[in-house]
Every structure is written in structure tokens, then in C-alpha cells.
Design an enzyme around this catalytic site. Sequence first.
Site, short mmCIF file in Angstrom:
data_model
loop_
_atom_site.label_atom_id
_atom_site.label_comp_id
_atom_site.label_asym_id
_atom_site.label_seq_id
_atom_site.Cartn_x
_atom_site.Cartn_y
_atom_site.Cartn_z
CD GLU A 53 -2.91 1.11 0.44
OE1 GLU A 53 -3.36 0.04 -0.02
OE2 GLU A 53 -3.28 2.24 0.08
CB SER A 64 16.88 6.28 18.10
OG SER A 64 16.32 5.03 18.22
CG ASP A 87 16.94 -1.17 15.05
OD1 ASP A 87 18.14 -1.02 15.42
OD2 ASP A 87 15.99 -0.78 15.74
NE ARG A 92 6.90 1.50 10.60
CZ ARG A 92 7.18 2.55 11.36
NH1 ARG A 92 6.66 3.73 11.10
NH2 ARG A 92 8.01 2.42 12.39
CE LYS A 127 7.81 -5.16 21.25
NZ LYS A 127 8.84 -4.17 21.51
CG HIS A 135 9.37 -5.91 14.08
ND1 HIS A 135 9.90 -5.17 15.11
CD2 HIS A 135 8.22 -5.28 13.75
CE1 HIS A 135 9.11 -4.15 15.38
NE2 HIS A 135 8.07 -4.20 14.58
CD GLU A 154 13.07 -3.78 13.15
OE1 GLU A 154 13.27 -4.47 14.15
OE2 GLU A 154 12.61 -2.61 13.17
CD GLU A 169 2.06 2.83 21.78
OE1 GLU A 169 2.39 2.31 22.83
OE2 GLU A 169 2.87 3.03 20.84
CG HIS A 170 5.77 6.98 17.84
ND1 HIS A 170 6.83 6.35 18.46
CD2 HIS A 170 6.27 8.10 17.27
CE1 HIS A 170 7.92 7.07 18.27
NE2 HIS A 170 7.61 8.14 17.55
P1 0O2 Z 1 13.48 3.95 16.20
O1 0O2 Z 1 14.90 4.16 16.06
O2 0O2 Z 1 12.77 5.13 16.78
O3 0O2 Z 1 12.83 3.41 14.98
P2 0O2 Z 1 15.96 -5.68 19.00
O4 0O2 Z 1 16.18 -4.80 17.77
O5 0O2 Z 1 15.11 -6.87 18.70
O6 0O2 Z 1 17.22 -6.06 19.65
P3 0O2 Z 1 14.06 -3.74 19.93
O7 0O2 Z 1 14.62 -2.51 19.30
O8 0O2 Z 1 13.40 -3.57 21.26
O9 0O2 Z 1 15.19 -4.83 20.08
O10 0O2 Z 1 13.11 -4.39 18.87
P4 0O2 Z 1 11.56 -4.40 18.64
O11 0O2 Z 1 10.76 -4.15 19.87
O12 0O2 Z 1 11.31 -5.66 17.89
O13 0O2 Z 1 11.36 -3.19 17.64
C1 0O2 Z 1 11.50 -1.86 18.01
C2 0O2 Z 1 10.72 -1.00 17.01
O14 0O2 Z 1 9.40 -1.51 16.84
C3 0O2 Z 1 10.51 0.41 17.52
O15 0O2 Z 1 11.53 1.22 17.03
C4 0O2 Z 1 9.17 0.81 16.93
O16 0O2 Z 1 9.31 1.20 15.56
C5 0O2 Z 1 8.42 -0.49 16.97
N1 0O2 Z 1 7.71 -0.74 18.23
C6 0O2 Z 1 7.99 -1.70 19.14
N2 0O2 Z 1 7.12 -1.67 20.15
C7 0O2 Z 1 6.26 -0.66 19.91
C8 0O2 Z 1 5.12 -0.14 20.62
O17 0O2 Z 1 4.72 -0.59 21.69
N3 0O2 Z 1 4.48 0.94 20.04
C9 0O2 Z 1 4.88 1.47 18.85
N4 0O2 Z 1 4.20 2.52 18.37
N5 0O2 Z 1 5.97 0.99 18.17
C10 0O2 Z 1 6.64 -0.06 18.69
P5 0O2 Z 1 12.29 2.16 18.08
O18 0O2 Z 1 12.93 1.32 19.14
O19 0O2 Z 1 11.31 3.17 18.59
O20 0O2 Z 1 13.45 2.80 17.28
#
Ligand code: 0O2
Length: 219
Positions: A53, A64, A87, A92, A127, A135, A154, A169-170
Site C-alpha cells: 500500500e 535513538s 535496525d 516499513r 506486545k 518484524h 529491519e 500510540e507513538h
Molecule cells: P526507532 O529508532 O525510533 O525506529 P531488537 O532490535 O530486537 O534487539 P528492539 O529494538 O526492542 O530490540 O526491537 P523491537 O521491539 O522488535 O522493535 C522496536 C521498534 O518496533 C521500535 O523502534 C518501533 O518502531 C516499533 N515498536 C515496538 N514496540 C512498539 C510499541 O509498543 N508501540 C509502537 N508505536 N511501536 C513499537 P524504536 O525502538 O522506537 O526505534
Amino acid sequence: MYQETHKIDLVQKVLKNWKGFFIPYEMALYELKSDFNIIDLEWKSKHGYSPIEHMKTRMKTIFSLVEKIENKEIELTQESIKQEIRDIAGVRIVTSFIDDVYLLKEHIEQREDIRMIRVKDYIKEPKKSGYKSLHLVVETQVILSNEVIWVPAEIQIRTSAMDFWASTEHKLNYKYQGESIPEEAQKQLIELSNASSLLDKEMSKLRLQLLSSETDSNG
Ligand code: 0O2
């Protein structure tokens, strides 16, 4: 306060000395973007429909990255970051239907220029927050003038409904930076995440109905 100053020092250190370190990740984003644009065009021309899409690419911000290094207690060396943080380059992809998320995963698994390293399926196991997305940690091939390198990235794949939920949510999390979102709002977010799953299910049903009526009318 000390923590914030420490983070700013680390950010400055990375910005000053590490410019070349990020180039391969930028190259990986060019590769992946072009791979998926080609797939999009091919599917549209062959089937009149593409599972993609829309798509976005991003480089992880230095802030970050430094936060992740701190949280995971990773040594601030290029070698350990290459190994531990996958990542830095991120793609995305947003789909209309949930089946398309898995169709794209299958497609990625079959490509010879992308290696699947790890799958985290937050659609099958959302989550605690209610977050849903697929992912994929991959390595993508980048052809340079004298060598071929494989660079980690990623790929997050999710439906429009999941994407709408995640970006809202973000934004709320950003608003409550430093504190957690009030409990009542957290509950509402989980209910809305469930509602988004229902929307995805109903959309898939409707799509199947339309596809089967198309097959019937074609004989
Ligand atoms: P950024 O830099 O802002 O994009 P890992 O990489 O597996 O060692 P991590 O980073 O905890 O550990 O991996 P995870 O949880 O699989 O993926 C993190 C990313 O997923 C986040 O990027 C978000 O893009 C998204 N994400 C994960 N959980 C949530 C959530 O509860 N809400 C929202 N809106 N997004 C989520 P970052 O870490 O923000 O990095």
C-alpha cells in the site's frame, strides 16, 4: 541529568568520528527501496493489484542508536554495534490486508539477494502495549565496485489498521515522554488494538467474498 549529558557526549562522539560507518546502511536502504518498488510495479502490471500500500525507509537517528546502546549495555565500538544492532537501516511496508503481510514475507524468503536472519511476529503475539507488526531482520546484498557486502536491516510489515494504531500510540507516548501513559488510556489502547484486529479480519473476509464472486462470474 548525568545520563542526559552522557548521552549527548556519546551522540557528539558518534557524529564526529563515525560518518563512514553509516554509508553501507544508506546503501542497503537504496537497495531495499528499489527491490520493493520493482515488486510493486511488477505485481500491479501482472495482477492489477500490489500487496504494498505504501512504504517508508528511515535511518535510525543517532540519539535513538545511543539510547539502544545504553539500554542494551553494548560497547561503543563499530564492531560491536555492527553485530548487536540490526535496525540502523529500517523499512516499513504497509499493506491493506493481513494476508499480504505474509505474502511479502514469503517473497522475501525466496529472494537470493536478501537473507532472512530473524523473524519477530508481533501479529501472532502482540506486545503488551497492543503493538502489532511483523518484524524481519534481514541482510541485503549490496554490490560495490570491488566487492559484495551484506548489510543488516529491519523490515517492519503491517496492515494500515496496525499502522494507524502504532503511529497514534507513538504520538501519545511522545506526549507523555518520560512518564507512562495513564492506565485508563493504556486500557483503551489495548481495546483499540483489538478493534484494529477485528477490522483486519472483516476486511479479509470481504476481500475473499469479492474474489470468490469474481471467480463465479468468470465461470
Ligand atoms: P526507532 O529508532 O525510533 O525506529 P531488537 O532490535 O530486537 O534487539 P528492539 O529494538 O526492542 O530490540 O526491537 P523491537 O521491539 O522488535 O522493535 C522496536 C521498534 O518496533 C521500535 O523502534 C518501533 O518502531 C516499533 N515498536 C515496538 N514496540 C512498539 C510499541 O509498543 N508501540 C509502537 N508505536 N511501536 C513499537 P524504536 O525502538 O522506537 O526505534
